[in-house]
Design a protein around this motif. Sequence first.
Motif, PDB file in Angstrom:
ATOM      1  N   GLN A 128      35.968 -16.720   2.280  1.00 51.20           N
ATOM      2  CA  GLN A 128      37.161 -16.063   2.804  1.00 51.20           C
ATOM      3  C   GLN A 128      36.961 -14.563   2.950  1.00 51.20           C
ATOM      4  OE1 GLN A 128      40.527 -17.204   0.406  1.00 51.20           O
ATOM      5  NE2 GLN A 128      40.277 -19.376   0.845  1.00 51.20           N
ATOM      6  N   SER A 129      36.202 -13.945   2.047  1.00 50.42           N
ATOM      7  CA  SER A 129      35.943 -12.514   2.139  1.00 50.42           C
ATOM      8  C   SER A 129      34.998 -12.202   3.295  1.00 50.42           C
ATOM      9  CB  SER A 129      35.349 -11.991   0.825  1.00 50.42           C
ATOM     10  OG  SER A 129      36.250 -12.158  -0.240  1.00 50.42           O
ATOM     11  N   VAL A 130      33.953 -12.999   3.447  1.00 51.04           N
ATOM     12  CA  VAL A 130      32.994 -12.758   4.519  1.00 51.04           C
ATOM     13  C   VAL A 130      33.626 -12.997   5.886  1.00 51.04           C
ATOM     14  CG1 VAL A 130      30.831 -13.573   5.549  1.00 51.04           C
ATOM     15  CG2 VAL A 130      30.981 -13.201   3.090  1.00 51.04           C
ATOM     16  N   ALA A 131      34.383 -14.098   6.001  1.00 50.14           N
ATOM     17  CA  ALA A 131      35.019 -14.420   7.278  1.00 50.14           C
ATOM     18  C   ALA A 131      36.295 -13.630   7.528  1.00 50.14           C
ATOM     19  CB  ALA A 131      35.329 -15.918   7.338  1.00 50.14           C
ATOM     20  N   ARG A 132      36.832 -12.988   6.461  1.00 48.64           N
ATOM     21  CA  ARG A 132      38.098 -12.258   6.555  1.00 48.64           C
ATOM     22  C   ARG A 132      39.201 -13.161   7.099  1.00 48.64           C
ATOM     23  NH1 ARG A 132      35.471  -6.957   9.538  1.00 48.64           N
ATOM     24  NH2 ARG A 132      33.961  -6.472   7.905  1.00 48.64           N
ATOM     25  N   ASN A 133      39.219 -14.359   6.566  1.00 51.79           N
ATOM     26  CA  ASN A 133      40.177 -15.363   7.023  1.00 51.79           C
ATOM     27  C   ASN A 133      40.568 -16.217   5.827  1.00 51.79           C
ATOM     28  OD1 ASN A 133      41.488 -17.645   8.244  1.00 51.79           O
ATOM     29  ND2 ASN A 133      40.453 -17.175  10.166  1.00 51.79           N
ATOM     30  N   PRO A 134      41.868 -16.320   5.506  1.00 48.21           N
ATOM     31  CA  PRO A 134      42.277 -17.111   4.341  1.00 48.21           C
ATOM     32  C   PRO A 134      42.056 -18.609   4.506  1.00 48.21           C
ATOM     33  CG  PRO A 134      44.196 -16.372   5.571  1.00 48.21           C
ATOM     34  CD  PRO A 134      43.016 -15.684   6.173  1.00 48.21           C
ATOM     35  N   LEU A 135      41.800 -19.071   5.720  1.00 46.20           N
ATOM     36  CA  LEU A 135      41.569 -20.491   5.952  1.00 46.20           C
ATOM     37  C   LEU A 135      40.106 -20.875   5.829  1.00 46.20           C
ATOM     38  CD1 LEU A 135      43.921 -21.117   9.015  1.00 46.20           C
ATOM     39  CD2 LEU A 135      44.394 -21.479   6.591  1.00 46.20           C
ATOM     40  N   ALA A 136      39.231 -19.901   5.672  1.00 45.73           N
ATOM     41  CA  ALA A 136      37.800 -20.183   5.563  1.00 45.73           C
ATOM     42  C   ALA A 136      37.486 -20.681   4.155  1.00 45.73           C
ATOM     43  CB  ALA A 136      36.986 -18.940   5.885  1.00 45.73           C
ATOM     44  N   SER A 137      37.100 -21.926   4.039  1.00 54.15           N
ATOM     45  CA  SER A 137      36.728 -22.515   2.760  1.00 54.15           C
ATOM     46  C   SER A 137      35.708 -23.613   3.035  1.00 54.15           C
ATOM     47  CB  SER A 137      37.955 -23.089   2.041  1.00 54.15           C
ATOM     48  OG  SER A 137      38.412 -24.253   2.683  1.00 54.15           O
ATOM     49  N   PRO A 138      34.971 -24.048   2.024  1.00 52.43           N
ATOM     50  CA  PRO A 138      33.997 -25.124   2.246  1.00 52.43           C
ATOM     51  C   PRO A 138      34.614 -26.392   2.830  1.00 52.43           C
ATOM     52  CG  PRO A 138      33.607 -24.075   0.141  1.00 52.43           C
ATOM     53  CD  PRO A 138      34.877 -23.495   0.664  1.00 52.43           C
ATOM     54  N   ASP A 139      35.891 -26.666   2.528  1.00 54.51           N
ATOM     55  CA  ASP A 139      36.546 -27.842   3.115  1.00 54.51           C
ATOM     56  C   ASP A 139      36.709 -27.672   4.626  1.00 54.51           C
ATOM     57  OD1 ASP A 139      38.460 -27.191   0.357  1.00 54.51           O
ATOM     58  OD2 ASP A 139      37.186 -28.950   0.409  1.00 54.51           O
ATOM     59  N   VAL A 140      37.208 -26.511   5.027  1.00 50.97           N
ATOM     60  CA  VAL A 140      37.491 -26.272   6.441  1.00 50.97           C
ATOM     61  C   VAL A 140      36.206 -26.083   7.234  1.00 50.97           C
ATOM     62  CG1 VAL A 140      38.683 -24.732   8.047  1.00 50.97           C
ATOM     63  CG2 VAL A 140      39.732 -25.287   5.865  1.00 50.97           C
ATOM     64  N   LEU A 141      35.197 -25.460   6.639  1.00 44.43           N
ATOM     65  CA  LEU A 141      33.950 -25.177   7.347  1.00 44.43           C
ATOM     66  C   LEU A 141      33.020 -26.379   7.433  1.00 44.43           C
ATOM     67  CD1 LEU A 141      33.095 -21.603   6.012  1.00 44.43           C
ATOM     68  CD2 LEU A 141      34.372 -22.267   8.040  1.00 44.43           C
ATOM     69  N   GLY A 142      33.402 -27.500   6.867  1.00 48.42           N
ATOM     70  CA  GLY A 142      32.610 -28.717   7.016  1.00 48.42           C
ATOM     71  C   GLY A 142      31.505 -28.895   6.007  1.00 48.42           C
ATOM     72  N   ILE A 143      31.406 -28.013   5.025  1.00 46.21           N
ATOM     73  CA  ILE A 143      30.318 -28.118   4.043  1.00 46.21           C
ATOM     74  C   ILE A 143      30.493 -29.353   3.177  1.00 46.21           C
ATOM     75  CG2 ILE A 143      29.202 -26.968   2.102  1.00 46.21           C
ATOM     76  CD1 ILE A 143      30.139 -24.314   3.354  1.00 46.21           C
TER      77      ILE A 143
ATOM     78  N   ARG B  12      25.554 -12.124  17.544  1.00 47.32           N
ATOM     79  CA  ARG B  12      25.365 -10.729  17.159  1.00 47.32           C
ATOM     80  C   ARG B  12      26.264 -10.350  15.974  1.00 47.32           C
ATOM     81  NH1 ARG B  12      25.170  -7.586  23.029  1.00 47.32           N
ATOM     82  NH2 ARG B  12      23.367  -8.716  23.883  1.00 47.32           N
ATOM     83  N   GLY B  13      26.445 -11.282  15.109  1.00 43.91           N
ATOM     84  CA  GLY B  13      27.308 -11.092  13.948  1.00 43.91           C
ATOM     85  C   GLY B  13      28.184 -12.317  13.739  1.00 43.91           C
ATOM     86  N   ILE B  14      28.955 -12.288  12.673  1.00 40.70           N
ATOM     87  CA  ILE B  14      29.836 -13.399  12.333  1.00 40.70           C
ATOM     88  C   ILE B  14      31.280 -12.958  12.502  1.00 40.70           C
ATOM     89  CG2 ILE B  14      30.662 -14.871  10.453  1.00 40.70           C
ATOM     90  CD1 ILE B  14      28.074 -15.825  11.565  1.00 40.70           C
ATOM     91  N   ASP B  15      31.996 -13.657  13.355  1.00 34.28           N
ATOM     92  CA  ASP B  15      33.429 -13.434  13.519  1.00 34.28           C
ATOM     93  C   ASP B  15      34.181 -14.519  12.746  1.00 34.28           C
ATOM     94  OD1 ASP B  15      35.803 -12.176  15.031  1.00 34.28           O
ATOM     95  OD2 ASP B  15      35.965 -14.307  15.540  1.00 34.28           O
ATOM     96  N   GLY B  16      35.162 -14.110  11.945  1.00 37.33           N
ATOM     97  CA  GLY B  16      35.871 -15.058  11.096  1.00 37.33           C
ATOM     98  C   GLY B  16      36.577 -16.145  11.864  1.00 37.33           C
ATOM     99  N   PHE B  17      37.228 -15.792  12.971  1.00 46.32           N
ATOM    100  CA  PHE B  17      37.952 -16.785  13.754  1.00 46.32           C
ATOM    101  C   PHE B  17      36.994 -17.809  14.358  1.00 46.32           C
ATOM    102  CE2 PHE B  17      40.053 -18.133  17.744  1.00 46.32           C
ATOM    103  CZ  PHE B  17      41.190 -18.694  17.201  1.00 46.32           C
ATOM    104  N   ARG B  18      35.868 -17.330  14.906  1.00 42.44           N
ATOM    105  CA  ARG B  18      34.883 -18.251  15.485  1.00 42.44           C
ATOM    106  C   ARG B  18      34.258 -19.132  14.412  1.00 42.44           C
ATOM    107  NH1 ARG B  18      32.130 -14.762  18.223  1.00 42.44           N
ATOM    108  NH2 ARG B  18      30.574 -14.311  16.631  1.00 42.44           N
ATOM    109  N   LEU B  19      34.008 -18.559  13.228  1.00 44.08           N
ATOM    110  CA  LEU B  19      33.428 -19.342  12.131  1.00 44.08           C
ATOM    111  C   LEU B  19      34.351 -20.482  11.726  1.00 44.08           C
ATOM    112  CD1 LEU B  19      31.041 -19.421  10.052  1.00 44.08           C
ATOM    113  CD2 LEU B  19      32.510 -18.097   8.536  1.00 44.08           C
ATOM    114  N   VAL B  20      35.651 -20.222  11.632  1.00 43.43           N
ATOM    115  CA  VAL B  20      36.606 -21.258  11.252  1.00 43.43           C
ATOM    116  C   VAL B  20      36.700 -22.330  12.318  1.00 43.43           C
ATOM    117  CG1 VAL B  20      39.037 -21.714  10.791  1.00 43.43           C
ATOM    118  CG2 VAL B  20      37.923 -19.764   9.724  1.00 43.43           C
ATOM    119  N   LEU B  21      36.747 -21.933  13.597  1.00 43.95           N
ATOM    120  CA  LEU B  21      36.844 -22.920  14.674  1.00 43.95           C
ATOM    121  C   LEU B  21      35.624 -23.835  14.707  1.00 43.95           C
ATOM    122  CD1 LEU B  21      38.358 -20.953  17.707  1.00 43.95           C
ATOM    123  CD2 LEU B  21      39.458 -22.660  16.258  1.00 43.95           C
ATOM    124  N   ILE B  22      34.434 -23.265  14.591  1.00 44.76           N
ATOM    125  CA  ILE B  22      33.224 -24.090  14.589  1.00 44.76           C
ATOM    126  C   ILE B  22      33.170 -24.949  13.341  1.00 44.76           C
ATOM    127  CG2 ILE B  22      30.707 -23.979  14.477  1.00 44.76           C
ATOM    128  CD1 ILE B  22      30.817 -21.581  16.312  1.00 44.76           C
TER     129      ILE B  22
END
Length: 370
Positions: free
Chosen positions: A112-127, A177-187
Amino acid sequence: MNPTGRGDWAGYGDAAGTTPPPVPGLRFGRVSFVWRPWPVLVTVVLAAGAFLLFCLSIGVGDFPIGLSRVIATVLGRGEAVDEFVVMDLRMPRALAGLVVGVALGISGAVTQSVARNPLASPDVLGITGGAGAVAVFLVTVSGGAATAVLGSVGLPLAALVGGLGTGLLVYFLAWRRGIDGFRLVLIGISVSAVMEAVTTWLLVSADIRDVARAQAWLVGSLDDRSWDSVGVAAWCVLGLVVVVAVAAFPFKPMHLGDDIAAGLGVRYTRVRAVLLLCAVLLAAVAVSAAGPVPFVALVAPQAAMRLTRFPTPPLVASGLVGAVLLTGSDLLARTALPISLPVGVVTAAIGGPFLVWLLVRANLKQTTRT
C-alpha cells in the motif's frame, strides 16, 4: 488558532520572531528517530494484545488451561502435563497465527505504501491467488503423487513458488518507466481473476478426493500446524522483516514524490523493487504456512494507520494488527461460533465489509474533490 489561518504551525512566530519548537527525537550515531508518544503507546498496547490473544489461544481446547498456567508454561515454569499440551500440541498453531499475521500485515503495509493506494494488498494484486492456483495444481493434477514425493514441504513450496511468480508477473506488467499505483491495482485485479479462473477449472476437473483436500487448504486454516512448518516460516519472516526495516529508511523520502527522493540521492526504482519483492515473499510465506487467508493484508495496514494517526501505514503496527486480527479470528472461530470454522471464513467476514467501506470512502473523496 493563529491569525494567518494556515493551520497550527503555519506562520508560527511570525510576529514574535520565534521559531517552532523542535520535534523531539532520538539519535544513535547516523541513525535518528522522531519520538512520537502516541504511536509508541499504540504499538505497545498492540504487542500486549497480541501476546494475550496468543496465550488465550493456547489455553482453549478439550483440555482447558488457565491464562496464568499458560503464561507460566510459556516462561518455562509450568507443570509437566501443561508443558506437553502447550509446547507440543497447541503452541505451533498459536505461533503460526502470530507469524502469518505479522507477515500479512507488513506485506500489506509495504504494498500500500509503494503503490500509494489503500486497495493494494496481496489479495487484490493476485499474489495469494497465484499461490493458491499452483498449490491446487500440485494437489489435483498429480493426484497426490507429487506431494507424496516431496513430503510435507510439497504444498508450502508450491504456494511459495506460485506467489513469487505471480508477484513478479504483476510487477513486470505494471512497469512503465516506473510503478503507478492505479495501474498496479488494475493489473493485479486482472491477474487475480485469471488465477481464480484457473483454480476453479482445476477443482472442477479433478478427482473429488483431491478437490476436498485442496478446498480445505484454499479456505485458509491454522489446523494441524507442526513445529517444522512454523519454524521455517518464522525464520523466513524474520529475515524478510530485517530487509524491509533496512530498506524503509531510504523509502521515507519517496512519500514526498520520486523527484524529491531523487534530489535527496535515493535510488527510488531499486528501493521500490526491493520492497515489493519482500512484500511478495512475505505474502507467499504466509500463504505457504496457512493457506490464502483473505483480507488480513488489506485491513491491518489501514487499521494501524488510523490507530497510530500516521499518514502512511506503519510497518511495526501493521504487523501487530495483523497478528491480533488473525489470532483473534482463529480464537473466535474456535470458541464463539456453534461449530469450529477455518480462520479464513472469519477474516473474510471482517474484511469484506471493510473493503466496501474503503471503496465508498474513496468514491466520496473523489466526489468532494470534483
